[in-house]
Design a protein around this motif. Structure first.
Motif, PDB file in Angstrom:
ATOM      1  N   PRO A 144      12.072 101.818  40.864  1.00  0.00           N
ATOM      2  CA  PRO A 144      12.529 100.924  41.382  1.00  0.00           C
ATOM      3  C   PRO A 144      11.282 101.825  42.495  1.00  0.00           C
ATOM      4  O   PRO A 144      11.567 103.115  42.475  1.00  0.00           O
ATOM      5  CB  PRO A 144      13.367 100.804  42.215  1.00  0.00           C
ATOM      6  N   VAL A 145      10.868 101.262  44.004  1.00  0.00           N
ATOM      7  CA  VAL A 145       9.331 102.230  44.279  1.00  0.00           C
ATOM      8  C   VAL A 145      10.359 104.084  44.852  1.00  0.00           C
ATOM      9  O   VAL A 145      10.081 105.183  45.379  1.00  0.00           O
ATOM     10  CB  VAL A 145       8.512 102.144  45.381  1.00  0.00           C
ATOM     11  N   PHE A 146      11.560 103.124  45.479  1.00  0.00           N
ATOM     12  CA  PHE A 146      12.382 104.094  46.598  1.00  0.00           C
ATOM     13  C   PHE A 146      13.264 104.428  45.338  1.00  0.00           C
ATOM     14  O   PHE A 146      13.222 106.071  45.807  1.00  0.00           O
ATOM     15  CB  PHE A 146      13.985 103.317  46.989  1.00  0.00           C
ATOM     16  N   ASP A 147      12.747 105.481  43.944  1.00  0.00           N
ATOM     17  CA  ASP A 147      13.362 106.259  43.543  1.00  0.00           C
ATOM     18  C   ASP A 147      12.228 107.079  43.265  1.00  0.00           C
ATOM     19  O   ASP A 147      12.804 108.115  42.858  1.00  0.00           O
ATOM     20  CB  ASP A 147      13.476 105.402  41.850  1.00  0.00           C
ATOM     21  N   VAL A 148      11.428 107.204  43.711  1.00  0.00           N
ATOM     22  CA  VAL A 148      10.466 108.020  43.338  1.00  0.00           C
ATOM     23  C   VAL A 148       9.804 108.567  45.033  1.00  0.00           C
ATOM     24  O   VAL A 148       8.695 109.575  45.006  1.00  0.00           O
ATOM     25  CB  VAL A 148       8.496 107.791  42.893  1.00  0.00           C
ATOM     26  N   LEU A 149      10.749 108.106  46.034  1.00  0.00           N
ATOM     27  CA  LEU A 149      10.125 109.180  47.652  1.00  0.00           C
ATOM     28  C   LEU A 149      10.798 110.372  47.176  1.00  0.00           C
ATOM     29  O   LEU A 149       9.526 110.687  47.589  1.00  0.00           O
ATOM     30  CB  LEU A 149      11.425 108.570  48.634  1.00  0.00           C
ATOM     31  N   ASP A 150      11.234 111.574  46.800  1.00  0.00           N
ATOM     32  CA  ASP A 150      11.645 112.817  46.566  1.00  0.00           C
ATOM     33  C   ASP A 150      10.438 113.539  45.821  1.00  0.00           C
ATOM     34  O   ASP A 150       9.939 113.940  45.844  1.00  0.00           O
ATOM     35  CB  ASP A 150      12.782 112.703  45.840  1.00  0.00           C
ATOM     36  N   GLN A 151       9.682 112.673  44.841  1.00  0.00           N
ATOM     37  CA  GLN A 151       8.447 113.428  44.500  1.00  0.00           C
ATOM     38  C   GLN A 151       7.550 113.077  44.713  1.00  0.00           C
ATOM     39  O   GLN A 151       6.101 113.915  44.466  1.00  0.00           O
ATOM     40  CB  GLN A 151       7.969 112.508  42.898  1.00  0.00           C
ATOM     41  N   ILE A 152       7.362 112.426  46.622  1.00  0.00           N
ATOM     42  CA  ILE A 152       5.967 111.838  46.786  1.00  0.00           C
ATOM     43  C   ILE A 152       5.794 112.961  47.613  1.00  0.00           C
ATOM     44  O   ILE A 152       6.585 113.558  48.700  1.00  0.00           O
ATOM     45  CB  ILE A 152       5.943 110.248  47.748  1.00  0.00           C
ATOM     46  N   GLY A 153       4.603 113.605  47.705  1.00  0.00           N
ATOM     47  CA  GLY A 153       3.958 114.864  48.823  1.00  0.00           C
ATOM     48  C   GLY A 153       3.249 114.145  49.760  1.00  0.00           C
ATOM     49  O   GLY A 153       2.386 113.023  49.243  1.00  0.00           O
ATOM     50  N   PRO A 154       2.402 114.552  50.463  1.00  0.00           N
ATOM     51  CA  PRO A 154       0.950 113.984  51.036  1.00  0.00           C
ATOM     52  C   PRO A 154      -0.360 113.920  50.884  1.00  0.00           C
ATOM     53  O   PRO A 154      -0.872 112.956  51.454  1.00  0.00           O
ATOM     54  CB  PRO A 154       0.312 115.443  52.587  1.00  0.00           C
ATOM     55  N   LYS A 155      -0.464 113.944  49.517  1.00  0.00           N
ATOM     56  CA  LYS A 155      -1.602 114.209  48.932  1.00  0.00           C
ATOM     57  C   LYS A 155      -1.627 113.925  47.107  1.00  0.00           C
ATOM     58  O   LYS A 155      -2.428 113.206  46.363  1.00  0.00           O
ATOM     59  CB  LYS A 155      -2.347 115.270  48.537  1.00  0.00           C
ATOM     60  N   THR A 156       0.369 113.372  46.673  1.00  0.00           N
ATOM     61  CA  THR A 156       0.091 112.394  45.904  1.00  0.00           C
ATOM     62  C   THR A 156      -0.227 110.806  45.693  1.00  0.00           C
ATOM     63  O   THR A 156      -0.295 110.567  46.239  1.00  0.00           O
ATOM     64  CB  THR A 156       1.747 112.177  45.899  1.00  0.00           C
ATOM     65  N   ARG A 157      -0.533 110.673  44.087  1.00  0.00           N
ATOM     66  CA  ARG A 157      -1.522 109.380  44.604  1.00  0.00           C
ATOM     67  C   ARG A 157      -0.711 108.252  43.843  1.00  0.00           C
ATOM     68  O   ARG A 157       0.328 109.169  42.287  1.00  0.00           O
ATOM     69  CB  ARG A 157      -2.958 109.175  42.959  1.00  0.00           C
ATOM     70  N   ILE A 158      -0.328 107.723  44.100  1.00  0.00           N
ATOM     71  CA  ILE A 158       1.508 107.055  43.612  1.00  0.00           C
ATOM     72  C   ILE A 158       0.308 105.950  43.321  1.00  0.00           C
ATOM     73  O   ILE A 158      -0.242 104.633  43.819  1.00  0.00           O
ATOM     74  CB  ILE A 158       1.835 105.886  45.030  1.00  0.00           C
ATOM     75  N   VAL A 159       0.808 105.297  41.486  1.00  0.00           N
ATOM     76  CA  VAL A 159      -0.171 104.347  40.596  1.00  0.00           C
ATOM     77  C   VAL A 159       1.041 103.521  40.907  1.00  0.00           C
ATOM     78  O   VAL A 159       2.992 103.447  40.550  1.00  0.00           O
ATOM     79  CB  VAL A 159       0.066 104.743  39.562  1.00  0.00           C
ATOM     80  N   CYS A 160       1.317 102.111  41.224  1.00  0.00           N
ATOM     81  CA  CYS A 160       2.211 101.355  41.566  1.00  0.00           C
ATOM     82  C   CYS A 160       2.114 100.210  40.593  1.00  0.00           C
ATOM     83  O   CYS A 160       1.035  99.284  40.719  1.00  0.00           O
ATOM     84  CB  CYS A 160       2.354 100.251  42.674  1.00  0.00           C
ATOM     85  N   GLU A 161       2.016  99.609  39.434  1.00  0.00           N
ATOM     86  CA  GLU A 161       2.085  98.396  38.527  1.00  0.00           C
ATOM     87  C   GLU A 161       3.098  97.588  39.683  1.00  0.00           C
ATOM     88  O   GLU A 161       4.271  96.884  40.080  1.00  0.00           O
ATOM     89  CB  GLU A 161       3.447  98.109  37.685  1.00  0.00           C
ATOM     90  N   LEU A 162       2.934  95.780  40.760  1.00  0.00           N
ATOM     91  CA  LEU A 162       3.142  95.233  41.191  1.00  0.00           C
ATOM     92  C   LEU A 162       3.084  93.615  40.426  1.00  0.00           C
ATOM     93  O   LEU A 162       2.239  92.940  39.593  1.00  0.00           O
ATOM     94  CB  LEU A 162       1.958  95.119  42.396  1.00  0.00           C
ATOM     95  N   SER A 163       4.129  92.810  40.177  1.00  0.00           N
ATOM     96  CA  SER A 163       4.220  92.037  40.257  1.00  0.00           C
ATOM     97  C   SER A 163       3.768  90.742  40.986  1.00  0.00           C
ATOM     98  O   SER A 163       3.833  90.743  43.050  1.00  0.00           O
ATOM     99  CB  SER A 163       6.011  90.987  39.592  1.00  0.00           C
ATOM    100  N   CYS A 164       3.891  89.384  40.780  1.00  0.00           N
ATOM    101  CA  CYS A 164       3.386  88.368  41.877  1.00  0.00           C
ATOM    102  C   CYS A 164       5.220  88.804  42.586  1.00  0.00           C
ATOM    103  O   CYS A 164       5.041  88.426  43.853  1.00  0.00           O
ATOM    104  CB  CYS A 164       3.159  87.117  41.287  1.00  0.00           C
ATOM    105  N   HIS A 165       5.986  88.444  41.973  1.00  0.00           N
ATOM    106  CA  HIS A 165       7.434  88.663  42.636  1.00  0.00           C
ATOM    107  C   HIS A 165       7.094  89.655  43.878  1.00  0.00           C
ATOM    108  O   HIS A 165       7.745  89.682  45.369  1.00  0.00           O
ATOM    109  CB  HIS A 165       8.591  88.653  41.623  1.00  0.00           C
TER     110      HIS A 165
END
Length: 459
Positions: A144-165
């Motif tokens: 879940p994207v909320f589980d990685v909030l603490d790993q994100i900095g201003p220049k972090t590239r976030i790769v998100c796999e996204l379902s239709c749902h």
């Protein structure tokens, strides 16, 4: 991000709709933020879940969506079908994906498609990470994207796999979007192909002129529906911005050869996923050398056309992720010397004509059909395809256990047995992972009951 969340829930009566992995993640963040008037968890299951806070209320059972308007803010989990259109409710309906996009859209590479999105997203993450880029992976991959909030900095590239749902109700799109393909799928949820396609298109419908869309030519946006810059990727048209021909990828100044014999990704369909990632990585500044080194060390995800071992001279491949016709077709095209294929699962009403026609022409000597879709395919062949070649190759069984037992008896030594169901696992297994794990267990179990009495060969 946490300030945004706190502001959203301040003084509000909050409902978490659906209490799976994402719902639990949402609850944790809301409880940590505090300031809400109340929090309620609503779920179809009647079994009371374990909750981390006694003040959280529960609304369980088949009427769990009857009182949405009693709340100020509803966090909808993916896959839940609302009784009415989201805009018809007086409450605000949102999701982790939407709120996360609102905060981080400029840092996100969103990847979607009916097939290939997990491989494309995890490979892209691996390529960036191995090349020294600051990156995280989240989304439909099980994080879940909320589980990685603490790993994100201003220049972090976030790769998100996204379902239709996850995309269905969003009103914001990522800065970089990757739309691989769209095939008939999830009609049990959406009702029509048009609604399913629209859910996928949400990945680019809210982009701006400063954004990028990497997409296949078959899913090119209609004129006027996409404001971003479009980069096309194709294995059939040399006119695409990025063209895959065999193992050669041409894009802008790059001319890269996929080292097919030195990587673990099997088959042309995976080469096309690699072409998408190559195009994105070149755009993000990776060199061919960085890309090549990282590609060679990538370990494919489980249950995605993966060799799980050999027994009695037969190689066994687990492609349990397969839920549509094309994935089963690609599995037969990709695996050397297939001797049997196991097809079938929950019936979601998709058209199996494409797969039936392919099976008629393909030389695979044993086609083992199972469960509801297997029975449907078996009956459709007998009723509607009198020209089906060598129908004696067909056998119908009820369960995966019976299918594996039969496969172990009939698959010739020196060939391969492939589990590529072209159907959903739900209603039979918890998910495709459990189905794949059971396949491996059955293949390598010490004893296998004689399946001769279980199969019904096609006369």
């Amino acid at each position: 991000m946490l300030n945004r969340l706190k502001t959203m829930i301040e003084g509000k009566h909050v409902l978490i709709l659906g209490f799976g992995r994402e719902g639990r993640s949402t609850l944790r963040r809301i409880l940590d933020s505090g300031g809400y008037a109340s929090v309620t968890v609503a779920d179809r299951s009647e079994a009371a879940p374990s909750l981390p806070d006694a003040s959280v209320r529960l609304l369980l059972g088949r009427h769990y969506m009857d009182s949405l308007e009693d709340y100020d803010l509803v966090w909808k989990s993916p896959g839940i079908v609302l009784p009415e259109d989201a805009g018809a409710y007086g409450c605000r309906i949102t999701s982790q994906t939407e709120v996360f996009f609102e905060e981080y859209r400029r840092q996100i590479v969103g990847v979607t498609g009916t097939k290939g999105k997990s491989t494309t997203a995890t490979l892209l993450y691996h390529l960036l990470k191995e090349s020294g880029r600051d990156t995280v992976l989240a989304g439909n991959i099980g994080i879940p994207v909320f589980d990685v909030l603490d790993q994100i900095g201003p220049k972090t590239r976030i790769v998100c796999e996204l379902s239709c749902h996850q995309l269905e109700y969003v009103h914001v799109s990522p800065h970089i979007a990757v739309l691989l393909n769209i095939h008939e799928e999830h009609l049990d949820h959406y009702g029509t192909m048009e609604r399913y396609v629209h859910a996928k298109q949400q990945i680019y419908l809210h982009q701006t002129e400063e954004d990028l869309l990497f997409c296949g030519l078959d899913v090119l946006p209609a004129r006027g529906t996409c404001r971003s810059r479009i980069v096309t990727v194709s294995d059939r048209y040399s006119t695409a911005d990025a063209a895959l021909a065999g193992t050669r990828i041409r894009f802008e100044q790059g001319d890269y050869r996929i080292p097919a014999s030195d990587i673990r990704l099997l088959g042309h369909h995976n080469h096309l996923d690699i072409a998408f990632d190559y195009t994105v990585c070149r755009t993000l500044g990776l060199t061919d050398g960085e890309f090549d080194a990282a590609l060679r060390s990538y370990e494919p995800l489980p249950h995605r056309l993966r060799l799980i071992g050999e027994r009695d001279g037969v190689r066994y491949y687990d492609d349990s992720i397969s839920t549509i016709c094309d994935t089963a077709i690609q599995a037969l095209k990709s695996v050397p010397s297939p001797g049997s294929i196991l097809i079938g699962g929950m019936d979601r009403g998709i058209d199996y004509g494409e797969l039936i026609r392919f099976l008629s022409e393909d030389p695979v000597p044993h086609i083992i059909l199972m469960a509801a879709t297997g029975k449907r395919i078996y009956e459709e062949i007998g009723r509607d395809y009198p020209e089906f070649r060598a129908p004696e190759r067909l056998a119908l069984v009820d369960t995966l256990a019976q299918a594996v037992s039969l496969a172990r008896r009939v698959t010739p030594a020196g060939s391969a047995c492939i589990l590529s169901p072209a159907a959903a696992s739900y209603g039979i297994f918890k998910n495709f992972e459990e189905r794949g794990d059971m396949f491996a267990h059955l293949v390598f179990a010490q004893d296998s009951p004689d399946a001769s009495s279980l199969a019904q060969p096609k006369a």
